[in-house]
Design an enzyme around this catalytic site. Structure first.
Site, mmCIF file in Angstrom:
data_model
loop_
_atom_site.group_PDB
_atom_site.id
_atom_site.type_symbol
_atom_site.label_atom_id
_atom_site.label_comp_id
_atom_site.label_asym_id
_atom_site.label_seq_id
_atom_site.Cartn_x
_atom_site.Cartn_y
_atom_site.Cartn_z
ATOM 1 N N ASP A 1 36.482 13.522 -19.494
ATOM 2 C CA ASP A 1 35.537 14.568 -19.887
ATOM 3 C C ASP A 1 36.095 15.913 -19.460
ATOM 4 O O ASP A 1 37.168 15.994 -18.857
ATOM 5 C CB ASP A 1 34.177 14.319 -19.233
ATOM 6 C CG ASP A 1 33.020 14.814 -20.092
ATOM 7 O OD1 ASP A 1 33.251 15.712 -20.920
ATOM 8 O OD2 ASP A 1 31.896 14.316 -19.928
ATOM 9 N N ALA B 1 20.887 19.472 -14.903
ATOM 10 C CA ALA B 1 20.980 18.393 -13.921
ATOM 11 C C ALA B 1 22.189 17.529 -14.260
ATOM 12 O O ALA B 1 22.697 17.570 -15.383
ATOM 13 C CB ALA B 1 19.710 17.544 -13.915
ATOM 14 N N ASP C 1 26.333 5.845 -22.271
ATOM 15 C CA ASP C 1 26.023 4.463 -22.626
ATOM 16 C C ASP C 1 24.715 4.379 -23.389
ATOM 17 O O ASP C 1 24.565 3.608 -24.330
ATOM 18 C CB ASP C 1 25.943 3.605 -21.360
ATOM 19 C CG ASP C 1 27.277 3.541 -20.645
ATOM 20 O OD1 ASP C 1 28.195 2.898 -21.152
ATOM 21 O OD2 ASP C 1 27.393 4.177 -19.588
ATOM 22 N N THR D 1 29.386 5.319 -10.204
ATOM 23 C CA THR D 1 30.302 6.194 -9.483
ATOM 24 C C THR D 1 29.780 7.612 -9.307
ATOM 25 O O THR D 1 30.507 8.483 -8.843
ATOM 26 C CB THR D 1 31.661 6.237 -10.209
ATOM 27 O OG1 THR D 1 31.467 6.660 -11.560
ATOM 28 C CG2 THR D 1 32.296 4.854 -10.218
ATOM 29 N N GLN E 1 33.992 15.342 -26.822
ATOM 30 C CA GLN E 1 35.011 16.230 -27.388
ATOM 31 C C GLN E 1 36.391 15.955 -26.802
ATOM 32 O O GLN E 1 37.386 15.851 -27.539
ATOM 33 C CB GLN E 1 34.631 17.691 -27.131
ATOM 34 C CG GLN E 1 35.689 18.684 -27.636
ATOM 35 C CD GLN E 1 35.309 20.123 -27.384
ATOM 36 O OE1 GLN E 1 34.137 20.462 -27.313
ATOM 37 N NE2 GLN E 1 36.306 20.996 -27.254
#
Length: 408
Positions: free
Chosen positions: A214, A324, A331, A143, A247
């Site tokens: 996130d 970047a 994963d 995605t 976090q």
């Protein structure tokens, strides 16, 4: 969907009359038994196909010989969404079976894979695991790209696949690794399967990457349905042995915000109390002692001794930020941590040093290659920033420790 077989069969030509395999699939050497049968040859790295597998892992004694190989049809997995300088994940998850150390597959050195759980499978196989994968989603690509198409697996489909393993009596595993999913019933079924597998093997280790969301510019946001949170918190985490939230995910699971390192340590204690022995907060927005150019990860391993006393090891890892947007690093982190905690079960410091150092090698190689492809003055795109996994094989197998952990 990707057909995986033993590396020895990878050089064999496709059998007469067999359906041609898309050149863009990444065929890896996956062996479930002693001998390899002749079969389809390996192709280049997967480019379009993507699915998020749940991984069951079975280990085998080094040097041992197995019996009767079989094939499985695992899916490839999409990469999880990227996030600047942070170990992040896109739609990818897996369950892998491991029996014995594998030689790396003789796969093509073409374009890097476009789905992040293929990263996990590559890594685990290179490090000696046999891997069975079951899709949680099957997407055309990860995605991080502008567009993607695909399907989400539900609990009935997962149950049917697992029943096939049971009927063949090949459902005894040493590890379960899970990541991205979007379906609550699927996630609840994973818990049922893990509990059944732990009844068969009390030493089974369940590694859970609770992929939910996130932070962007300091603000957290979920990128999965919100009804997954109570399933993770109340059902999944209590049966997990190792969890790798970022976090924001750690805050979601505990209901407590993290503003300082002390807050993070207390949140990890709360997560320990929910079940897992090992908790690693893979990324945070905390201020690193080494400065703003470093990213903090925190880990905690709690072990209960025979006399009932508890020993807790806590560590901090500061790794250089890379400017970047990478996809699939979450994963990669979970799979690498699984492998290195297997090799160093009582030393979280060493396991995390090897995990983060190997990731740094992969990321630095990736950004260097991406900048060359993009050309001077141009910003690399998603395709150019795909992780250079095959090219980093030696660093994955035996990473030079370039990131040290601090014991807290």
């Amino acid at each position: 969907m990707c057909l995986l077989q033993h590396p020895a069969a990878a050089a064999a030509a496709p059998p007469a009359g067999s359906a041609p395999l898309p050149l863009t699939w990444f065929l890896l050497g996956l062996w479930h038994g002693e001998r390899a049968r002749p079969g389809r040859g390996s192709r280049g790295c997967c480019r379009w196909g993507s699915s998020a597998p749940r991984c069951l892992l079975r280990l085998r004694d080094e040097g041992g010989v197995a019996a009767a190989s079989r094939r499985i049809q695992p899916g490839l997995c999409p990469l999880r969404r990227g996030h600047r300088s942070v170990p992040c994940r896109g739609p990818g998850a897996a369950v892998s079976l491991c029996r014995h150390p594998l030689r790396p597959a003789a796969a093509g050195l073409g374009d890097p894979p476009r789905m992040n759980f293929s990263y996990s499978c590559v890594l685990l196989q290179v490090l000696g695991f046999e891997v069975d994968t079951v899709n949680s989603v099957q997407f055309s690509n990860h995605t991080g790209y502008a567009h993607w198409k695909g399907q989400v697996l539900n609990s009935d489909e997962l149950h049917e696949l697992y029943e096939g393993l049971k009927l063949n009596m090949v459902n005894r595993y040493d590890y379960v690794l899970t990541g991205y999913t979007r379906d609550t019933s699927f996630l609840a079924m994973v818990v049922d399967i893990v509990q059944e597998l732990k009844q068969q093997n009390s030493n089974l280790v369940y590694v859970c990457d609770p992929v939910m969301g996130d932070k962007w510019n300091g603000e957290g946001s979920m990128y999965v349905p919100k009804d997954l949170l109570p399933v993770y918190r109340d059902k999944v985490v209590p049966v997990a042995d190792i969890i790798t939230p970022n976090q924001f995910e750690a805050e979601l699971l505990t209901g407590r915000k993290i503003y300082t390192e002390k807050d993070a340590l207390e949140v990890m204690d709360m997560l320990h109390a929910m079940g897992p022995e090992t908790v690693v907060i893979t990324s945070s927005d905390l201020q690193a002692p080494l400065g703003n150019d470093y990213l903090i990860a925190l880990g905690s391993h709690r072990k209960t001794k025979a006399d009932g006393t508890r020993i807790t090891q806590r560590i901090r890892v500061e790794s250089p930020k890379v400017d970047a947007v990478f996809v699939g690093t979450g994963d990669l982190f979970a799979a690498m941590l699984l492998a290195w905690t297997h090799k160093h079960p009582n030393n979280l410091k060493v396991a995390c040093e090897k995990t983060v150092s190997a990731m740094q090698h992969v990321l630095q190689r990736t950004i260097k290659s991406a900048k060359v492809q993009a050309g001077e003055g141009n910003k690399p795109n998603s395709a150019q920033l795909e992780l250079r996994m095959v090219q980093s094989k030696k660093d994955i197998e035996n990473p030079e420790i370039i990131v040290k952990a601090t014991v807290l």
